[in-house]
Design a protein around this motif. Structure first.
Motif, short mmCIF file in Angstrom:
data_model
loop_
_atom_site.label_atom_id
_atom_site.label_comp_id
_atom_site.label_asym_id
_atom_site.label_seq_id
_atom_site.Cartn_x
_atom_site.Cartn_y
_atom_site.Cartn_z
N SER A 43 0.81 -1.18 0.07
CA SER A 43 0.02 -0.07 0.07
C SER A 43 0.88 1.26 0.09
O SER A 43 1.81 1.31 0.77
N PRO A 44 0.49 2.20 -0.99
CA PRO A 44 1.55 3.36 -1.12
C PRO A 44 1.09 4.55 0.06
O PRO A 44 -0.04 4.35 0.42
N TRP A 45 1.84 5.28 0.35
CA TRP A 45 1.62 6.45 1.35
C TRP A 45 0.92 7.60 0.72
O TRP A 45 1.23 7.64 -0.55
N PRO A 46 0.15 8.23 1.33
CA PRO A 46 -0.24 9.52 0.50
C PRO A 46 1.00 10.46 0.06
O PRO A 46 2.03 10.46 0.66
N ILE A 47 0.83 10.88 -1.07
CA ILE A 47 1.80 11.72 -1.76
C ILE A 47 3.04 11.09 -2.34
O ILE A 47 3.54 11.12 -3.31
N PHE A 48 3.75 10.31 -1.03
CA PHE A 48 5.02 9.92 -1.51
C PHE A 48 5.03 8.42 -2.01
O PHE A 48 6.29 8.06 -2.48
N GLY A 49 3.96 7.68 -1.82
CA GLY A 49 3.83 6.43 -2.51
C GLY A 49 4.78 5.49 -1.49
O GLY A 49 4.81 5.41 -0.35
N ASN A 50 5.66 4.69 -2.45
CA ASN A 50 6.31 3.67 -1.39
C ASN A 50 8.02 3.85 -1.68
O ASN A 50 8.48 3.03 -1.32
N ILE A 51 8.24 5.24 -1.61
CA ILE A 51 9.60 5.48 -2.03
C ILE A 51 10.34 5.21 -0.66
O ILE A 51 11.54 4.93 -0.71
N PHE A 52 9.81 5.24 0.61
CA PHE A 52 10.44 5.02 1.56
C PHE A 52 10.60 3.56 1.90
O PHE A 52 11.48 3.09 2.89
#
Length: 502
Positions: A43-52
């Motif tokens: 599941s991606p984070w809002p705004i940043f997606g999965n970059i972290f």
């Protein structure tokens, strides 16, 4: 790699723009015909997606771990941009063969494709699509640099350059040397002789090519710096970090090495007695100075770093596996009758070839290959791949999959002795040079140079580690730039064997 390596430079003011982008894209996206579902993924984070979730420096490992949970074809989000990752031979075949045409675009970093760019759509690595200009460059590469005829004509040069490395290391007997550094200088001169008809550096790095590789590394680092425009297409064309100017400064410094030589080739175009090298072939083919600069930068960048890194990984593995080293030495002693090793000897050295294949399995120079881009929406393995998605194959994960390889983390060259796996990109459990339209054009040269360097180092020297270090303690951690490198350089002490003759 530009989108998933390096530090994530995030700017708070742009969060508002990103929110607006997400809201607007939802409002203006029309309803369309029902498509198969998107690939599964975290599941991606809002705004940043999965970059972290990709980590700062080892995305191939992070992606391999995620694939264990989400499957061999998964989707992540880099901001608003879909990232599709294949992590099995079946997924690699679908991406690189079955749907090669639709997925063979290139994901070029925003900083490299600003208006008036001196890099974009000029060299194979930075062409958006496999179109006619791309085919023209590839044809010149194949015909004027990597053809069997051209490679055969350069055999003696390669042998002499590698023997020069052996003699230099012989002069350093008993001293610790960073082997990768010395192989870099050898690889530079092998390439520069074919490209420019001269050496660029000596074994101390001095000469007209001094500083070239440092500038190439800076260029790769800058080109790999993430930008918001890479993750949010609505910002495309905005060079908010002024990276293009920084890239151009480094690029100009690198190209200064050969600018005058290119001018000489242009002046000698009608001189039948002038020596013909690859630069002259490019001039005769009608390429502009801008494109020649981009192509030469690409050749040195791709060829030198991968050769030196693979040599370092191979020697590290051989030192850590003394039984393998002993078996390789026996093969060399049996098959090499002269004082030097020739390229013509390589066909009689199957265990040497197996050692190289095993190194490339465990330590591929490009563990994720270079990022592809979907030029149109297509269906892969029952899932929808949206247009302009970034598409990657995690070759590192495939090559270490226990469902495919016995004892996958163990260095076992024997696994290739009875195997028909090769470098041609048709066996998708083993594709160190990629496959399909974006297959590495330098593979024919690499598979001559690498085994000759490795065989020469083993045939002429015994190797020790500084401070009587136990080889089992060699740090085998990696770091990923454009090429997968050893995190800690290998320092070794050469000791001449009796085969060496000054």
């Amino acid at each position: 790699m530009a989108l998933i390596t390096g530090e994530t430079n995030l700017f708070f003011p742009l969060i508002i723009l990103s929110l607006l982008y997400l809201i607007i894209s939802k409002l203006i996206t029309p309803k369309s015909k029902r498509h198969p579902p998107l690939p599964p993924g975290p599941s991606p984070w809002p705004i940043f997606g999965n970059i972290f979730q990709l980590g700062k420096s080892l995305p191939h490992i992070a992606l391999a771990n995620l694939a264990q949970v989400h499957g061999p074809l998964m989707m992540l989000k880099l901001g608003a941009r879909p990232l599709i990752v294949g992590s099995s031979p079946a997924a690699a075949r679908e991406i690189l063969k079955t749907h090669d045409q639709a997925l063979s675009g290139r994901a070029v970093a925003n900083s490299l494709q600003v208006k008036g760019s001196k890099f974009h759509n000029l060299s194979l690595g930075f062409f958006d699509e496999c179109d006619d200009p791309w085919k023209r460059v590839r044809s010149v590469y194949k015909g004027e640099f990597f053809s069997s005829k051209i490679l055969d004509a350069q055999t003696e040069v390669r042998e002499n350059k590698i023997m020069g490395l052996v003699k230099y290391l012989g002069s350093k007997e008993g001293q610790a040397v960073k082997i990768k550094e010395k192989v870099i200088f050898t690889a530079m001169n092998i390439l520069s002789h074919a490209i420019l008809s001269r050496d660029l550096v000596d074994f101390e790095g001095k000469g007209m090519g001094e500083g070239l590789m440092e500038n190439i590394r800076k260029f790769a680092e800058l080109g790999g710096t993430p930008q918001w425009a890479d993750m949010y297409p609505i910002l495309r064309g905005w060079d908010l970090l002024c990276l293009y100017k920084k890239l151009m400064d480094v690029f100009v410094k690198a190209c200064a090495v050969w600018v005058d030589l290119v001018k000489e080739r242009r002046k000698s175009t009608n001189d039948p007695t002038a020596k013909r090298d690859f630069t002259k072939a490019l001039v005769e083919s009608g390429f502009s100075d801008d494109q020649i600069n981009a192509l030469l930068m690409e050749l040195f960048s791709a060829g030198v770093e991968s050769t030196s890194a693979t040599t370092e990984w191979t020697l590290s593995e051989l030192l850590r596996n003394p039984k393998v080293m002993q078996k390789l030495r026996k093969e060399l002693a049996k098959e090499i009758t002269g004082d030097t090793i020739k390229e013509s000897d390589l066909s009689r050295l199957p265990y040497l070839q197996a050692c190289l294949k095993e190194t490339l399995r465990l330590h591929p120079p490009g563990p994720l290959l270079l990022p592809h881009r979907a030029t149109k929406t297509c269906e892969v393995m029952g899932y929808t791949i949206p247009k302009d998605s970034i598409v990657m194959v995690n070759m590192w994960a495939i090559a270490r999959d226990p469902k495919i390889w016995d004892n996958p983390l163990k260095f076992m060259p024997e696994r290739f002795l009875s195997s028909e796996l090769d470098y041609k990109g048709t066996d998708f459990e083993y594709i160190p040079f990629g496959s399909g339209r974006r297959f590495c054009t330098g593979q024919p040269l690499a598979t001559w140079v690498l085994p000759l360097i490795i065989a020469s180092l083993i045939h002429h020297f015994d190797w020790a580690l500084p401070g009587d270090m136990d080889p089992a303690q060699i740090n085998m951690s990696d770091k990923l730039d454009v090429t997968m490198l050893k995190e800690e350089p290998l320092c070794v002490i050469p000791k001449l064997r009796r085969q060496f003759i000054n």
